[in-house]
Design a protein around this motif. Sequence first.
Motif, PDB file in Angstrom:
ATOM      1  N   GLY A   1       0.633  -1.311  -0.045  1.00 51.40           N
ATOM      2  CA  GLY A   1       0.018   0.106   0.210  1.00 51.40           C
ATOM      3  C   GLY A   1       0.725   1.326  -0.008  1.00 51.40           C
ATOM      4  O   GLY A   1       0.470   2.292  -0.448  1.00 51.40           O
ATOM      5  N   GLU A   2       2.149   1.418   0.573  1.00 52.11           N
ATOM      6  CA  GLU A   2       2.940   2.482   0.349  1.00 52.11           C
ATOM      7  C   GLU A   2       3.261   2.688  -0.936  1.00 52.11           C
ATOM      8  O   GLU A   2       3.958   3.793  -1.271  1.00 52.11           O
ATOM      9  N   GLN A   3       3.307   1.766  -1.753  1.00 52.62           N
ATOM     10  CA  GLN A   3       3.993   1.826  -3.079  1.00 52.62           C
ATOM     11  C   GLN A   3       2.905   1.821  -4.486  1.00 52.62           C
ATOM     12  O   GLN A   3       3.239   2.364  -5.441  1.00 52.62           O
ATOM     13  N   TYR A   4       2.007   1.266  -4.195  1.00 52.07           N
ATOM     14  CA  TYR A   4       0.690   1.105  -5.045  1.00 52.07           C
ATOM     15  C   TYR A   4      -0.730   1.246  -4.747  1.00 52.07           C
ATOM     16  O   TYR A   4      -0.903   1.012  -3.348  1.00 52.07           O
ATOM     17  N   PRO A   5      -1.470   1.642  -5.559  1.00 52.49           N
ATOM     18  CA  PRO A   5      -2.610   1.643  -5.108  1.00 52.49           C
ATOM     19  C   PRO A   5      -3.503   0.292  -4.765  1.00 52.49           C
ATOM     20  O   PRO A   5      -3.498  -0.598  -5.696  1.00 52.49           O
ATOM     21  N   LEU A   6      -4.017   0.158  -3.704  1.00 52.35           N
ATOM     22  CA  LEU A   6      -4.385  -1.327  -3.170  1.00 52.35           C
ATOM     23  C   LEU A   6      -5.813  -1.006  -2.556  1.00 52.35           C
ATOM     24  O   LEU A   6      -6.087  -0.286  -1.629  1.00 52.35           O
ATOM     25  N   HIS A   7      -6.569  -1.859  -3.332  1.00 56.58           N
ATOM     26  CA  HIS A   7      -8.213  -1.723  -2.762  1.00 56.58           C
ATOM     27  C   HIS A   7      -8.222  -2.950  -1.687  1.00 56.58           C
ATOM     28  O   HIS A   7      -8.222  -4.152  -2.022  1.00 56.58           O
ATOM     29  N   LEU A   8      -8.330  -2.578  -0.478  1.00 50.86           N
ATOM     30  CA  LEU A   8      -8.569  -3.438   0.763  1.00 50.86           C
ATOM     31  C   LEU A   8     -10.055  -3.590   1.319  1.00 50.86           C
ATOM     32  O   LEU A   8     -10.409  -2.504   1.517  1.00 50.86           O
ATOM     33  N   VAL A   9     -10.416  -4.784   1.132  1.00 50.41           N
ATOM     34  CA  VAL A   9     -11.708  -5.261   1.419  1.00 50.41           C
ATOM     35  C   VAL A   9     -12.087  -6.119   2.681  1.00 50.41           C
ATOM     36  O   VAL A   9     -11.286  -7.209   2.499  1.00 50.41           O
ATOM     37  N   GLN A  10     -12.781  -6.057   3.692  1.00 49.13           N
ATOM     38  CA  GLN A  10     -13.022  -7.219   4.449  1.00 49.13           C
ATOM     39  C   GLN A  10     -14.456  -7.470   4.824  1.00 49.13           C
ATOM     40  O   GLN A  10     -15.080  -6.689   4.435  1.00 49.13           O
ATOM     41  N   ASP A  11     -14.808  -8.588   5.001  1.00 47.35           N
ATOM     42  CA  ASP A  11     -16.129  -9.077   5.520  1.00 47.35           C
ATOM     43  C   ASP A  11     -17.096  -8.683   4.279  1.00 47.35           C
ATOM     44  O   ASP A  11     -18.114  -8.027   4.440  1.00 47.35           O
ATOM     45  N   VAL A  12     -16.692  -9.075   3.261  1.00 47.47           N
ATOM     46  CA  VAL A  12     -17.802  -8.941   1.985  1.00 47.47           C
ATOM     47  C   VAL A  12     -18.225 -10.387   1.593  1.00 47.47           C
ATOM     48  O   VAL A  12     -17.676 -11.314   1.572  1.00 47.47           O
ATOM     49  N   PRO A  13     -19.551 -10.365   1.053  1.00 48.66           N
ATOM     50  CA  PRO A  13     -20.153 -11.721   0.695  1.00 48.66           C
ATOM     51  C   PRO A  13     -19.574 -12.089  -0.506  1.00 48.66           C
ATOM     52  O   PRO A  13     -19.092 -11.231  -1.284  1.00 48.66           O
ATOM     53  N   ARG A  14     -19.518 -13.589  -0.773  1.00 48.93           N
ATOM     54  CA  ARG A  14     -18.713 -13.978  -1.940  1.00 48.93           C
ATOM     55  C   ARG A  14     -19.094 -13.419  -3.070  1.00 48.93           C
ATOM     56  O   ARG A  14     -18.282 -13.303  -3.797  1.00 48.93           O
ATOM     57  N   PRO A  15     -20.213 -13.357  -3.675  1.00 51.34           N
ATOM     58  CA  PRO A  15     -20.798 -12.565  -4.809  1.00 51.34           C
ATOM     59  C   PRO A  15     -19.943 -11.447  -5.104  1.00 51.34           C
ATOM     60  O   PRO A  15     -19.581 -11.195  -6.199  1.00 51.34           O
TER      61      PRO A  15
END
Length: 526
Positions: free
Chosen positions: A153-167
């Motif tokens: 994340g310090e070097q590149y755009p990172l989309h971080l997601v937690q606790d999301v339904p499978r679909p």
Amino acid sequence: MKVACCSWFLLEGFRGMGCEVIPFALDAARTLDEQMESLGVDPDVVLIEFFGRSELPRDLHKCRHRLAAYCIDSPLNEFWFLPLSKLFDHVYVDQLSSVAKFRRHGVEAAWLPLCVFDGDFREPPVAKEHFLTFVGRLTPERVKRNNLIRHVGEQYPLHLVQDVPRPAMLDLFAASRAVLNENFFSGLNLRFLQALASGSLLLTERGGCGVGRFFREGEHYLGYSPDDLLPTLEKIQQAPEAFADVAAHGQEVCRRKHTSRQRAAAVLDDLARDHVMVNLPDRVAQTGEALARYNLTRRFGGSLAPSRHLLEEVSSGNDEAALEACRLLGVMHLRLGQREAGVHYLEKGAASDSLAGLRATLHLLLAFVEQERFFIHLAALTAKLVRLGLGKTAYLKRIKELRQSTDRLHDCCLLGYELLFDAREYCALGFAKKRPEQFPDYAMEYAVLAFGTKLTSQSLAAVIRCLNKAGVGPEALPALRQAIAAGIATDEQIALSAALAVEYYDFSYARTALAALKRALRNPGG
């Protein structure tokens, strides 16, 4: 085939294969036979999928049906599922690394990798919303994952997601140039397959046990390690179209070979080939179920009464099952602070000339570590080792030193570590306990107890060795840092801490450790 199925991964597949499927949920208040009777079915097989926390039906060891088990996250659940698996006619584990251990304990487990569902596949959009996506929880215990996410994340755009339904997760993956995957243990994990199913490029840590049997780096996915992660991300960012074929080939193989239907077909083929049912002696089966219940309770909480009741029924005899039941009852009582009952049962369990008897004798040594009775049990341990043909010079030397030791608990724990390490009882990755273990089950726990009793380079080396054997060597970093701060780490251990920090993407600490080592080498006299 008529399949009574308590399963998430295989249910879709069995239906797709044309089986008559009877879904059901485990009920701790009833036996499996009672559940099948209430459903009005007599299935050809009862298949149960086991995750971490599991509700076991009553008296599983008495079930008359043909049983199949599928253990998910098997390296994390071996500590309780392995004794239970001996009750099943067919055993499948989701990670290849578990197969050898199960077979070493007499269970002919087969590798059945995880799978995706038909609805998991996506047609990736031409325009991507995200460069790189990671889905997963960031808990304090997942040190490597936290370091990795921070480093990227310090070097590149990172989309971080937690606790999301499978679909929704699959949609996110499909909308990303690349999907980042991290391994806690070496294996073919579910995120690997889900990323492929999404049709986006998978970027995963190298070295997953079993991955190479199905997939090739550069053809189906991209791999990374600490030294080339950032350069690989740079290549993807500069020319994402260059990796479109890799993503497409990965999705195609996943669709063809890694769906629920393919896994169900493999199970059905296995069931058709092997009709032999397990025929364990009742008392052995009952003890196995009791141990599984006991370890589940210790890990996840609940009442000890069911496991204790099963063990007490078996303990009245004089066979090996009774001695093992006494050993388990003994350590159960000791952990509850019930010393008199614990010692009574342990002394009976220690009569067994087996690994179980060695464990019981080691626990008696710990129970009497500050008393003269310690030496009686030490002599009994020496005699037992000789009878078992285990009178190694190293053991006998350690025992001789113990007789004169001023650090008896530390040295006793090192002996326990050595004995269980040589017995290949290294550690249990998923067996997180609510408090520090005073009566260890594994070599690693003896090493940790020794290190906690007295910081020595010996006890530190024991901790490192056990974690290396378990495939999670960098988990020794907290102990290494503590030893370095206390001034008891060797130069080799300081250098090792830097190397392990790199494996866990902690480059800052690696630089600090190397700088400290260089100063020490320049000024060896202090």
